[in-house]
Design a protein around this motif. Structure first.
Motif, PDB file in Angstrom:
ATOM      1  N   ASN A 286       0.788  -1.238   0.000  1.00 15.87           N
ATOM      2  CA  ASN A 286       0.000   0.000   0.000  1.00 15.87           C
ATOM      3  C   ASN A 286       0.823   1.292   0.000  1.00 15.87           C
ATOM      4  N   PRO A 287       1.928   1.380   0.779  1.00 13.13           N
ATOM      5  CA  PRO A 287       2.715   2.618   0.717  1.00 13.13           C
ATOM      6  C   PRO A 287       3.189   2.943  -0.684  1.00 13.13           C
ATOM      7  N   ILE A 288       3.512   1.882  -1.437  1.00 11.47           N
ATOM      8  CA  ILE A 288       3.978   2.124  -2.808  1.00 11.47           C
ATOM      9  C   ILE A 288       2.852   2.714  -3.646  1.00 11.47           C
ATOM     10  N   ILE A 289       1.656   2.121  -3.500  1.00 12.64           N
ATOM     11  CA  ILE A 289       0.505   2.647  -4.257  1.00 12.64           C
ATOM     12  C   ILE A 289       0.264   4.107  -3.908  1.00 12.64           C
ATOM     13  N   ASN A 290       0.297   4.377  -2.591  1.00 12.37           N
ATOM     14  CA  ASN A 290       0.034   5.753  -2.162  1.00 12.37           C
ATOM     15  C   ASN A 290       1.019   6.728  -2.781  1.00 12.37           C
ATOM     16  N   GLN A 291       2.281   6.313  -2.764  1.00 13.34           N
ATOM     17  CA  GLN A 291       3.280   7.237  -3.290  1.00 13.34           C
ATOM     18  C   GLN A 291       3.067   7.492  -4.777  1.00 13.34           C
ATOM     19  N   LEU A 292       2.752   6.399  -5.493  1.00 18.81           N
ATOM     20  CA  LEU A 292       2.516   6.552  -6.915  1.00 18.81           C
ATOM     21  C   LEU A 292       1.382   7.513  -7.192  1.00 18.81           C
ATOM     22  N   VAL A 293       0.291   7.323  -6.446  1.00 18.42           N
ATOM     23  CA  VAL A 293      -0.876   8.168  -6.685  1.00 18.42           C
ATOM     24  C   VAL A 293      -0.548   9.627  -6.364  1.00 18.42           C
ATOM     25  N   ASN A 294       0.189   9.815  -5.256  1.00 13.17           N
ATOM     26  CA  ASN A 294       0.568  11.187  -4.898  1.00 13.17           C
ATOM     27  C   ASN A 294       1.391  11.837  -5.988  1.00 13.17           C
ATOM     28  N   GLU A 295       2.380  11.091  -6.436  1.00 11.51           N
ATOM     29  CA  GLU A 295       3.276  11.604  -7.469  1.00 11.51           C
ATOM     30  C   GLU A 295       2.479  11.973  -8.707  1.00 11.51           C
ATOM     31  N   TYR A 296       1.599  11.063  -9.090  1.00  6.35           N
ATOM     32  CA  TYR A 296       0.828  11.244 -10.306  1.00  6.35           C
ATOM     33  C   TYR A 296      -0.084  12.455 -10.203  1.00  6.35           C
ATOM     34  N   SER A 297      -0.810  12.532  -9.081  1.00  4.31           N
ATOM     35  CA  SER A 297      -1.749  13.652  -8.960  1.00  4.31           C
ATOM     36  C   SER A 297      -0.987  14.949  -8.794  1.00  4.31           C
ATOM     37  N   GLY A 298       0.200  14.882  -8.166  1.00  8.04           N
ATOM     38  CA  GLY A 298       1.022  16.084  -8.031  1.00  8.04           C
ATOM     39  C   GLY A 298       1.385  16.632  -9.392  1.00  8.04           C
ATOM     40  N   SER A 299       1.817  15.725 -10.272  1.00 10.08           N
ATOM     41  CA  SER A 299       2.220  16.184 -11.589  1.00 10.08           C
ATOM     42  C   SER A 299       1.014  16.705 -12.368  1.00 10.08           C
ATOM     43  N   TRP A 300      -0.127  16.070 -12.129  1.00 12.10           N
ATOM     44  CA  TRP A 300      -1.365  16.497 -12.764  1.00 12.10           C
ATOM     45  C   TRP A 300      -1.746  17.906 -12.314  1.00 12.10           C
ATOM     46  N   GLU A 301      -1.700  18.122 -10.996  1.00  7.65           N
ATOM     47  CA  GLU A 301      -2.042  19.455 -10.463  1.00  7.65           C
ATOM     48  C   GLU A 301      -1.099  20.505 -11.015  1.00  7.65           C
ATOM     49  N   ASN A 302       0.164  20.108 -11.109  1.00  9.80           N
ATOM     50  CA  ASN A 302       1.162  21.020 -11.633  1.00  9.80           C
ATOM     51  C   ASN A 302       0.799  21.459 -13.048  1.00  9.80           C
ATOM     52  N   THR A 303       0.426  20.493 -13.868  1.00  9.47           N
ATOM     53  CA  THR A 303       0.025  20.797 -15.238  1.00  9.47           C
ATOM     54  C   THR A 303      -1.166  21.740 -15.258  1.00  9.47           C
ATOM     55  N   VAL A 304      -2.139  21.424 -14.414  1.00 13.65           N
ATOM     56  CA  VAL A 304      -3.348  22.244 -14.390  1.00 13.65           C
ATOM     57  C   VAL A 304      -3.017  23.682 -14.008  1.00 13.65           C
ATOM     58  N   SER A 305      -2.153  23.846 -12.996  1.00 10.53           N
ATOM     59  CA  SER A 305      -1.875  25.208 -12.554  1.00 10.53           C
ATOM     60  C   SER A 305      -1.068  25.961 -13.611  1.00 10.53           C
TER      61      SER A 305
END
Lengths: 118, 133, 290
Positions: free
Chosen positions: C119-138
């Protein structure tokens, strides 16, 4: 505190450079009307470039002064209203519809001359 | 609530003092020049209401934070006669003092959040918030 | 005991990797993406499973995982590739452990332990992914804001603001502030607001435009609204919006003519082409002599 009123030919020039409080605004109204009466000026330019707040009270005083001067036969132009001030006036719902405005003192004098010649 | 700073409104000149303080405070919080003018104008309206209708009171300032944004919270408190009909004073053009009647509805438009509580004979409290864009 | 489970997983990594790759390939058949070559796919899968093992082994998140995620994101692969892969890994690991003969750990414990590992690995992946997504949006938001209220000083005292796209409250405020600052900056006596590119003018949009025009008047300039298409004229009247307080024109060209009149300016054609050429030749002659 009193706001100086300068006379130039038939015109009166006022530049407001302080943060207006209510008392000063009312004093100014009185002074200006007296000066119009004394000098028989036909045009007035009030420059507001350095004014960074106009609330509903000051707006009312200014609007009144324009109407009053008009009654006494002097045309008033407000100049140099700052963008931020214009936006807050619009938000407040104050449109100063009867008031002539101009970008700066020079434009104000040109507008006055045009209107008085007509 | 515990406020960082309050400005007492007793004299007419205090209106100018309060709005100058509010402008500096909002500048420190990172508001743009137009929003600074909005906030200062709203404070001016609130302070004038206190001075005209309640005689004395205070305006308090604080920083507020929400998810991902921060803002300024201003509370105007007085112990004056109170407002009988709140919906009436929130109408554009309503005035008992011969003003433009743009005061409170104008403040509401200038700010992002607006709350008013008032009891006849006890006083009025108006709380407004503006968020940094 | 927890150690044991992990050790069993690590010791049997070869078998697990094999099972996982098979499962992934199976899954892949369902959602074949023709744009991705088989080779690339297999390589990525192999790398991915190794990284999962690396993380499981150390029981911490490795920098390999970070760089791998970043690469997958840059390749534009869907997040589901990563999460599906990890879910599959979880399933494979659990099946393997349960079927492992030497082990007599109760099933719920096995489930829980594998969860804790993966689970920690999944969490990190999702965080990373959504972080990059938010970055793009902003970033896009900033880009959009830069585009949203352009001001063009066409000539002395005349400025044009073409508006394109939908106007919401946020943008309306931005437009108004930009418009007013621009008027002061360019000393514009007349501003033309061109709404040709605004698809819908409802009461709210009209309200914002009227407010902007009023504010422009307050600072001492004049606003002309241009680019009013027939359907917009219809909606404005049908909605009962009063635009009579400031001038409107159907096209930018007509508005510009009005603006010229208002600022006492004229566009004059200076001299005919022939004259220009003659003058050119004259000046050449003169320069030769001197």
């Amino acid at each position: 505190m009193r706001i100086p009123i300068l006379k130039l030919h038939n015109y009166l020039l006022i530049s407001i450079q302080i943060d207006l409080d209510d008392q000063t605004a009312i004093q100014f109204q009185e002074d200006l009307l007296n000066k119009i009466h004394q000098s028989g000026a036909t045009g007035v330019v009030i420059d507001l470039t350095s004014v960074d707040i106009i609330d509903s009270f000051i707006a009312k005083v200014l609007g009144d002064v324009v109407t009053m001067s008009d009654l006494m036969g002097a045309k008033v132009v407000l100049t140099g209203i700052q963008p931020a001030v214009a936006v807050t006036l619009i938000d407040l719902g104050i449109h100063l519809n009867e008031v002539t405005t101009a970008l700066d003192l020079e434009q104000g004098l040109i507008k006055l001359r045009q209107e008085l010649e007509e | 609530m515990d406020f960082r700073t309050c400005v007492n409104i007793q004299k007419e000149w205090d209106i100018v003092g309060a709005r100058q303080f509010g402008r500096d405070f909002s500048k420190k919080l990172g508001f743009g020049i137009v929003d600074q003018a909005r906030i200062a104008t709203a404070i001016s309206e609130l302070a004038r209401n206190i001075y005209l209708y309640a005689g004395s009171g205070k305006i308090c300032f604080d920083e507020v934070e929400n998810v991902g944004s921060r803002g300024i919270c201003i509370v105007a408190i007085d112990t004056g006669p109170g407002i009988k009909d709140i919906s009436q004073v929130m109408e554009d053009g309503f005035s008992t003092s011969g003003g433009l009647g743009a005061g409170l509805p104008g403040v509401k438009r200038l700010m992002d959040e607006f709350d008013i509580t008032s009891k006849t004979g006890e006083g009025t409290e108006i709380r407004v918030v503006k968020w940094v864009r | 005991m927890a150690k044991n489970l992990k050790e069993i997983l690590v010791d049997n990594s070869n078998g697990l990797v094999h099972m996982w790759l098979e499962e992934v390939a199976e899954k892949q058949k369902e959602v074949t993406n023709s744009a991705i070559s088989q080779d690339l796919f297999e390589n990525t899968n192999r790398e991915f499973v190794n990284i999962i093992f690396g993380s499981v082994e150390k029981e911490s998140l490795t920098s390999d995982l970070d760089s791998f995620t970043e690469r997958v994101i840059n390749l534009g692969w869907p997040l589901s590739y990563l999460t599906d892969g990890l879910q599959l890994f979880k399933r494979v690991a659990i099946e393997f452990l349960i079927e492992h003969e030497e082990l007599d750990v109760p099933v719920p414990k096995v489930l829980r332990h594998v969860d804790e590992l993966v689970n920690p690995i999944i969490n990190q992946l999702v965080n990373e992914y959504s972080g990059s997504w938010e970055n793009t949006v902003s970033l896009q938001r900033v880009a959009l804001q830069e585009l949203s209220a352009p001001l063009i000083p066409v000539m002395d005292n005349i400025t044009v603001m073409p508006l394109i796209g939908t106007i919401d409250t946020e943008r309306a405020k931005f437009i108004m502030e930009n418009l007013l600052d621009g008027v002061i900056k360019h000393h514009a006596e007349v501003v033309l607001i061109d709404i040709t590119g605004v698809p819908v003018v409802d009461t709210m949009v009209a309200h914002h435009i009227i407010q902007a025009a009023e504010a422009v008047r307050l600072i001492g300039s004049t606003c002309i609204l241009v680019g009013i298409r027939p359907e917009i004229a219809q909606t404005i009247v049908n909605l009962g919006i009063d635009l009579s307080k400031f001038p409107t024109k159907s096209s930018l060209r007509k508005g510009f003519t009005t603006a010229l009149e208002m600022t006492n300016q004229m566009i004059v054609q200076t001299n005919s082409e022939e004259q220009t050429i003659e003058e050119l030749i004259d000046s050449l002659d003169r320069s030769k002599q001197s």
